[in-house]
Motif scaffolding. Structure first.
Motif, PDB file in Angstrom:
ATOM      1  N   MET A 500       0.838  -1.205   0.000  1.00 36.13           N
ATOM      2  CA  MET A 500       0.000   0.000   0.000  1.00 36.13           C
ATOM      3  C   MET A 500       0.870   1.251   0.000  1.00 36.13           C
ATOM      4  SD  MET A 500      -2.698  -1.460   2.834  1.00 36.13           S
ATOM      5  CE  MET A 500      -2.898   0.141   3.594  1.00 36.13           C
ATOM      6  N   PHE A 501       1.886   1.292   0.888  1.00 37.24           N
ATOM      7  CA  PHE A 501       2.771   2.462   0.964  1.00 37.24           C
ATOM      8  C   PHE A 501       3.534   2.662  -0.353  1.00 37.24           C
ATOM      9  CE2 PHE A 501       2.980   1.777   5.803  1.00 37.24           C
ATOM     10  CZ  PHE A 501       1.982   2.707   6.018  1.00 37.24           C
ATOM     11  N   TYR A 502       3.978   1.543  -0.927  1.00 37.32           N
ATOM     12  CA  TYR A 502       4.729   1.629  -2.187  1.00 37.32           C
ATOM     13  C   TYR A 502       3.868   2.244  -3.290  1.00 37.32           C
ATOM     14  CZ  TYR A 502       7.158   0.231  -6.440  1.00 37.32           C
ATOM     15  OH  TYR A 502       7.770   0.241  -7.662  1.00 37.32           O
ATOM     16  N   CYS A 503       2.589   1.847  -3.325  1.00 37.69           N
ATOM     17  CA  CYS A 503       1.716   2.297  -4.407  1.00 37.69           C
ATOM     18  C   CYS A 503       1.321   3.768  -4.286  1.00 37.69           C
ATOM     19  CB  CYS A 503       0.471   1.417  -4.485  1.00 37.69           C
ATOM     20  SG  CYS A 503       0.828  -0.233  -5.148  1.00 37.69           S
ATOM     21  N   VAL A 504       1.504   4.371  -3.110  1.00 35.38           N
ATOM     22  CA  VAL A 504       1.271   5.819  -2.997  1.00 35.38           C
ATOM     23  C   VAL A 504       2.594   6.577  -3.024  1.00 35.38           C
ATOM     24  CG1 VAL A 504      -0.925   5.622  -1.776  1.00 35.38           C
ATOM     25  CG2 VAL A 504       1.203   5.701  -0.450  1.00 35.38           C
ATOM     26  N   GLY A 505       3.681   5.872  -3.367  1.00 43.94           N
ATOM     27  CA  GLY A 505       4.973   6.521  -3.546  1.00 43.94           C
ATOM     28  C   GLY A 505       5.716   6.834  -2.263  1.00 43.94           C
ATOM     29  N   ASP A 506       5.328   6.201  -1.138  1.00 45.00           N
ATOM     30  CA  ASP A 506       5.997   6.450   0.143  1.00 45.00           C
ATOM     31  C   ASP A 506       7.098   5.406   0.338  1.00 45.00           C
ATOM     32  OD1 ASP A 506       6.778   6.969   2.738  1.00 45.00           O
ATOM     33  OD2 ASP A 506       4.737   7.348   3.456  1.00 45.00           O
ATOM     34  N   ALA A 507       8.243   5.637  -0.304  1.00 46.04           N
ATOM     35  CA  ALA A 507       9.336   4.668  -0.282  1.00 46.04           C
ATOM     36  C   ALA A 507       9.924   4.500   1.113  1.00 46.04           C
ATOM     37  CB  ALA A 507      10.428   5.084  -1.268  1.00 46.04           C
ATOM     38  N   GLN A 508       9.936   5.566   1.900  1.00 49.19           N
ATOM     39  CA  GLN A 508      10.526   5.498   3.236  1.00 49.19           C
ATOM     40  C   GLN A 508       9.746   4.535   4.132  1.00 49.19           C
ATOM     41  OE1 GLN A 508      13.244   6.678   4.413  1.00 49.19           O
ATOM     42  NE2 GLN A 508      13.902   8.363   3.091  1.00 49.19           N
ATOM     43  N   ARG A 509       8.435   4.721   4.189  1.00 50.16           N
ATOM     44  CA  ARG A 509       7.625   3.840   5.039  1.00 50.16           C
ATOM     45  C   ARG A 509       7.600   2.419   4.476  1.00 50.16           C
ATOM     46  NH1 ARG A 509       2.114   7.087   6.278  1.00 50.16           N
ATOM     47  NH2 ARG A 509       1.846   5.552   7.951  1.00 50.16           N
ATOM     48  N   THR A 510       7.630   2.301   3.152  1.00 46.81           N
ATOM     49  CA  THR A 510       7.713   0.968   2.542  1.00 46.81           C
ATOM     50  C   THR A 510       8.955   0.246   3.033  1.00 46.81           C
ATOM     51  OG1 THR A 510       6.633   1.793   0.540  1.00 46.81           O
ATOM     52  CG2 THR A 510       7.795  -0.306   0.363  1.00 46.81           C
ATOM     53  N   GLU A 511      10.087   0.941   3.001  1.00 49.30           N
ATOM     54  CA  GLU A 511      11.362   0.333   3.392  1.00 49.30           C
ATOM     55  C   GLU A 511      11.365  -0.040   4.871  1.00 49.30           C
ATOM     56  OE1 GLU A 511      15.299  -0.150   4.924  1.00 49.30           O
ATOM     57  OE2 GLU A 511      14.038   1.583   5.370  1.00 49.30           O
ATOM     58  N   ILE A 512      10.745   0.784   5.722  1.00 42.87           N
ATOM     59  CA  ILE A 512      10.705   0.501   7.168  1.00 42.87           C
ATOM     60  C   ILE A 512       9.929  -0.782   7.442  1.00 42.87           C
ATOM     61  CG2 ILE A 512       9.777   1.316   9.372  1.00 42.87           C
ATOM     62  CD1 ILE A 512      10.391   4.186   8.405  1.00 42.87           C
ATOM     63  N   VAL A 513       8.760  -0.917   6.799  1.00 41.03           N
ATOM     64  CA  VAL A 513       7.952  -2.127   6.997  1.00 41.03           C
ATOM     65  C   VAL A 513       8.695  -3.355   6.479  1.00 41.03           C
ATOM     66  CG1 VAL A 513       5.786  -3.294   6.403  1.00 41.03           C
ATOM     67  CG2 VAL A 513       5.794  -0.838   6.879  1.00 41.03           C
ATOM     68  N   LEU A 514       9.321  -3.234   5.301  1.00 48.49           N
ATOM     69  CA  LEU A 514      10.037  -4.371   4.716  1.00 48.49           C
ATOM     70  C   LEU A 514      11.241  -4.773   5.558  1.00 48.49           C
ATOM     71  CD1 LEU A 514       9.909  -3.336   0.939  1.00 48.49           C
ATOM     72  CD2 LEU A 514       8.532  -5.079   2.092  1.00 48.49           C
ATOM     73  N   ARG A 515      11.914  -3.785   6.142  1.00 45.70           N
ATOM     74  CA  ARG A 515      13.060  -4.088   6.998  1.00 45.70           C
ATOM     75  C   ARG A 515      12.602  -4.872   8.241  1.00 45.70           C
ATOM     76  NH1 ARG A 515      15.153   0.257   9.980  1.00 45.70           N
ATOM     77  NH2 ARG A 515      14.553   1.557   8.202  1.00 45.70           N
ATOM     78  N   ASP A 516      11.446  -4.492   8.764  1.00 48.79           N
ATOM     79  CA  ASP A 516      10.881  -5.204   9.917  1.00 48.79           C
ATOM     80  C   ASP A 516      10.549  -6.654   9.557  1.00 48.79           C
ATOM     81  OD1 ASP A 516       9.513  -5.302  12.632  1.00 48.79           O
ATOM     82  OD2 ASP A 516       7.821  -5.754  11.313  1.00 48.79           O
ATOM     83  N   ILE A 517       9.952  -6.844   8.379  1.00 55.15           N
ATOM     84  CA  ILE A 517       9.623  -8.214   7.936  1.00 55.15           C
ATOM     85  C   ILE A 517      10.889  -9.038   7.789  1.00 55.15           C
ATOM     86  CG2 ILE A 517       8.612  -9.602   6.083  1.00 55.15           C
ATOM     87  CD1 ILE A 517       6.825  -7.168   5.428  1.00 55.15           C
ATOM     88  N   GLU A 518      11.902  -8.475   7.113  1.00 53.52           N
ATOM     89  CA  GLU A 518      13.149  -9.217   6.889  1.00 53.52           C
ATOM     90  C   GLU A 518      13.806  -9.587   8.212  1.00 53.52           C
ATOM     91  OE1 GLU A 518      17.026  -9.000   3.925  1.00 53.52           O
ATOM     92  OE2 GLU A 518      16.183  -7.126   4.713  1.00 53.52           O
ATOM     93  N   GLY A 519      13.722  -8.697   9.192  1.00 50.18           N
ATOM     94  CA  GLY A 519      14.324  -8.978  10.486  1.00 50.18           C
ATOM     95  C   GLY A 519      13.653 -10.120  11.221  1.00 50.18           C
ATOM     96  N   ASN A 520      12.358 -10.328  10.960  1.00 52.05           N
ATOM     97  CA  ASN A 520      11.609 -11.403  11.635  1.00 52.05           C
ATOM     98  C   ASN A 520      11.527 -12.686  10.815  1.00 52.05           C
ATOM     99  OD1 ASN A 520      10.670 -10.100  14.144  1.00 52.05           O
ATOM    100  ND2 ASN A 520       9.603  -8.715  12.745  1.00 52.05           N
ATOM    101  N   TYR A 521      11.938 -12.599   9.550  1.00 56.47           N
ATOM    102  CA  TYR A 521      11.834 -13.764   8.661  1.00 56.47           C
ATOM    103  C   TYR A 521      13.120 -14.585   8.775  1.00 56.47           C
ATOM    104  CZ  TYR A 521       9.864 -16.337   4.693  1.00 56.47           C
ATOM    105  OH  TYR A 521       9.308 -17.303   3.894  1.00 56.47           O
ATOM    106  N   ASP A 522      13.151 -15.503   9.738  1.00 55.79           N
ATOM    107  CA  ASP A 522      14.309 -16.375   9.942  1.00 55.79           C
ATOM    108  C   ASP A 522      14.271 -17.491   8.897  1.00 55.79           C
ATOM    109  OD1 ASP A 522      16.209 -18.258  10.800  1.00 55.79           O
ATOM    110  OD2 ASP A 522      15.916 -17.723  12.907  1.00 55.79           O
ATOM    111  N   LEU A 523      15.225 -17.489   7.986  1.00 52.89           N
ATOM    112  CA  LEU A 523      15.228 -18.458   6.880  1.00 52.89           C
ATOM    113  C   LEU A 523      15.427 -19.893   7.361  1.00 52.89           C
ATOM    114  CD1 LEU A 523      17.355 -16.445   4.281  1.00 52.89           C
ATOM    115  CD2 LEU A 523      14.867 -16.682   4.389  1.00 52.89           C
TER     116      LEU A 523
END
Length: 700
Positions: A500-523
């Motif tokens: 949703m954030f990406y589609c309204v052009g909010d790259a900063q908030r997009t990156e924050i959410v994605l960083r949180d996901i990556e931090g919790n996604y233990d491969l």
């Protein structure tokens, strides 16, 4: 080693240890039961959400906890159609729904009945033949044909093959078959089973309290007959009461039953496939428990208990009579034992009884024989894989799959809905779940919680899509709804927020959410979850299994990643590279869709590759070249190495478009061709190939 003093007790104790090692212990039995009872709750609730009136139950070894990895038991599913009122007492007649009176007289076999149609306006016999499913008998009664269950079953179960009263759904390779029985429930206890309520053997089992509870479950009727009235006879089922009895067994009794099934699989079924069933073994066990003192059923006496059950089974075969435990007039072995096979089966069972445990060494199921040999030899040997970990992992995955399957079915109903219709439907689902949750307890409440969060996520995303269409922003209402579902799992709901954030052009908030996901996604732990397609699932990660062994369904939010689904009315929350997936069916492919092609009008992508794709796009917009290349490498590695991606073709299509952005047209084309190799039809790769070749042909 089978000759030392006290060896029967010694063998029994070692045998109990071996079965515990294979997952037949109190803890795993309870885990199995919890998983299947939770699935029952979720499915029944999902039927209520869609204004249906049926109840679903899972019976047999899986829900009882009386199976092992080696036994690999099928799923038994009972669907009770609650729209029809089956009664045994005229006082139970209800206005406003079809009423049928159970006829249990000398004209029907024991354990069976006829169903007489009653009038809709008064508790009186019907006089008119309502339709082709009814017929007037010689006495003038209007009877319901049991073949009507074929029509009901066809409506309820797609792709089923009728086996007597059951519909066997054959899974693809790597999937278990599902036997589904459609029944009509009767709230009162069967007349033919009422004598059982007053009987009590020396074992004082089941207790009077248990019997009262069993009788409160009522009974049901299943569409199958066995006499000259075969077309009109209905079998009386007390399956819910039988499951209650199984839930009252101690661990030694459960292990005895598991051993009987292993013996059946090893010694009987390879030669006499359709003679002795596991239900007969269960019935024999019930009779033995009821007629022996309770102190007999202890761990150091397991071998004696097993021999007792096999001895009673021998008598049943000899007399060709295995009386149903609750309705003893119903002979379960009637027509199953041929004169040719009887002496051979008796010889096999006598050999096992007389072997005093030696015959168990020949059982390969779950390596029982090998494990017992090692235990008896006092050899310390650890099997590489902990069985309880694997079982626990499978059970948690099953729960997650149930959730995904239910959501897929519910979302399919609003695939082509307008914004208004979709929002109203989801609000109805959410409010109904809340009402049900307030009226129930325990597992039902847990089931409501697991489903509600997914509905909230989808509602938030649809509202955001409408917001973006109207004023290219996201409302507080949309963010509130999606926030209520952010903890469904490790990634999928949060990926919708990032999208949703990406589609309204909010790259900063997009990156924050994605960083949180990556931090919790233990491969090493997180497992992808998807029920869009049936594919052979590779073994789960050891880290995933280990966590599951110590937790129940609450671990879903930390150990699983559902695939991300976007409905057409969520289109404005979807990056343009992914929107092509919504139109991946060409005209010639539309007629070829099957019952497993429900998500064809959705955008569906696995969480992990979508995470890396969104990161690649966000870092591109932020000008962070090093991070962009890192996430591109992660995307490539995931597609190559993650074994359980359900939508690998979609991930390859996204990678191809990333390669185009990198000006690597040849690599992009290679990705699209690999995608077509993964899924030949209904694949957006076809569009991408035409588009890319057109660009290259024009010299761009």
């Amino acid at each position: 080693m089978f000759q030392q003093p006290g060896y029967m007790e010694n063998v029994s104790l070692r045998l109990s240890e071996v079965l515990a090692d294979t997952g037949v212990d109190e803890r795993i039995v309870q885990k199995r039961r919890r998983t299947w009872l939770l699935r029952e709750s979720m499915l029944t609730i999902s039927i209520q959400l869609r204004d249906g009136n049926a109840s679903e139950y899972f019976l047999g070894s899986q829900s009882e906890g009386t199976t092992t990895l080696g036994l690999d038991s099928d799923f038994d599913r009972l669907i009770c159609i609650n729209d029809i009122n089956v009664i045994q007492d005229w006082a139970d007649w209800e206005p406003g729904k079809p009423n049928y009176l159970m006829i249990q007289d000398e004209t029907v076999s024991s354990g069976y009945c006829l169903l007489q149609r009653l009038r809709d306006d008064a508790p009186l016999p019907a006089n008119n033949v309502h339709n082709k499913n009814h017929l007037r008998d010689r006495t003038g009664r209007i009877l319901l044909k049991n073949k009507i269950m074929s029509a009901i079953g066809d409506d309820v179960i797609e792709g089923g093959v009728r086996h007597g009263p059951a519909y066997a759904q054959q899974g693809q390779p790597g999937f278990k078959d599902i036997d589904t029985v459609v029944s009509l429930p009767c709230k009162s206890w069967a007349l033919q089973a009422r004598q059982w309520l007053d009987q009590q053997g020396v074992g004082q089992w089941p207790s009077d309290h248990t019997k009262r509870y069993c009788s409160s479950t009522g009974c049901s009727v299943v569409g199958v007959g066995r006499s000259e009235n075969e077309e009109f006879e209905w079998r009386i089922s007390t399956s819910l009461a039988e499951r209650c009895l199984m839930f009252n067994l101690n661990i030694t009794q459960i292990r005895c039953y598991v051993l009987m099934k292993m013996i059946l699989k090893t010694y009987i079924k390879p030669h006499f496939e359709d003679t002795i069933s596991s239900f007969m073994c269960k019935t024999v066990l019930f009779h033995c428990i009821a007629n022996t003192h309770s102190y007999v059923w202890r761990e150091n006496n397991l071998l004696v208990c097993l021999s007792l059950c096999l001895f009673v089974l021998c008598n049943c075969i000899l007399n060709e009579n295995c009386p149903h435990f609750i309705i003893p007039g119903n002979n379960l072995m009637r027509g199953h034992i041929s004169h040719e096979s009887k002496p051979y089966m008796l010889e096999i069972l006598q050999y096992i009884i007389n072997s005093k445990g030696r015959a168990l060494l020949e059982i390969e199921c779950d390596d029982l024989g090998t494990r017992l040999q090692l235990k008896m030899s006092n050899l310390l040997f650890e099997f590489d894989i902990k069985e309880s970990d694997i079982i626990s992992g499978q059970l948690l995955e099953l729960t997650a799959w149930f959730i995904d399957e239910i959501m897929l079915n519910c979302l399919t109903l609003i695939t082509n809905s307008s914004y208004k219709e979709a929002i109203q439907t989801l609000l109805k689902y959410i409010f109904k779940v809340v009402i049900i949750s307030n009226q129930c307890q325990r597992l039902d409440k847990t089931a409501c919680s697991l489903l509600a969060s997914h509905f909230c996520t989808t509602l938030g995303s649809i509202l955001a899509s409408l917001n973006i269409q109207q004023y290219n922003a996201i409302s507080a209402e949309a963010l509130t709804w999606i926030s209520l579902g952010l903890n469904t799992d490790v990634a999928s709901s949060k990926l919708k927020l990032a999208s949703m954030f990406y589609c309204v052009g909010d790259a900063q908030r997009t990156e924050i959410v994605l960083r949180d996901i990556e931090g919790n996604y233990d491969l090493n732990i997180v497992e992808p979850i998807c029920r869009c397609y049936e594919f052979i699932h590779q073994p789960s990660r050891k880290g995933f299994n280990a966590i599951c062994d110590n937790h129940n369904e609450e671990a879903i939010q930390h150990t699983t990643a559902f695939c991300v689904k976007f409905l057409p009315c969520e289109i404005n929350c979807v990056p343009h590279e992914l929107r092509h997936e919504m139109f991946r069916s060409t005209q010639e492919n539309l007629p070829l869709r099957g019952r497993h092609d429900k998500p064809m009008n959705f955008v569906v992508v696995d969480s992990l590759p979508y995470l890396y794709f969104l990161q690649y796009k966000a870092y591109s917009n932020l000008g962070r070249q090093e991070d962009k290349q890192r996430t591109l490498s992660n995307l490539v590695r995931t597609i190559d190495q993650e074994p359980n991606l359900a939508h690998r073709e979609t991930a390859l299509n996204l990678l191809g478009q990333c390669m185009e952005q990198e000006d690597r047209a040849r690599d992009a084309l290679h990705c699209y061709l690999l995608s077509l190799n993964q899924r030949e039809r209904n694949n957006a790769a076809t569009f991408h190939i035409y588009r890319l070749l057109s660009i290259l042909g024009n010299g761009h």
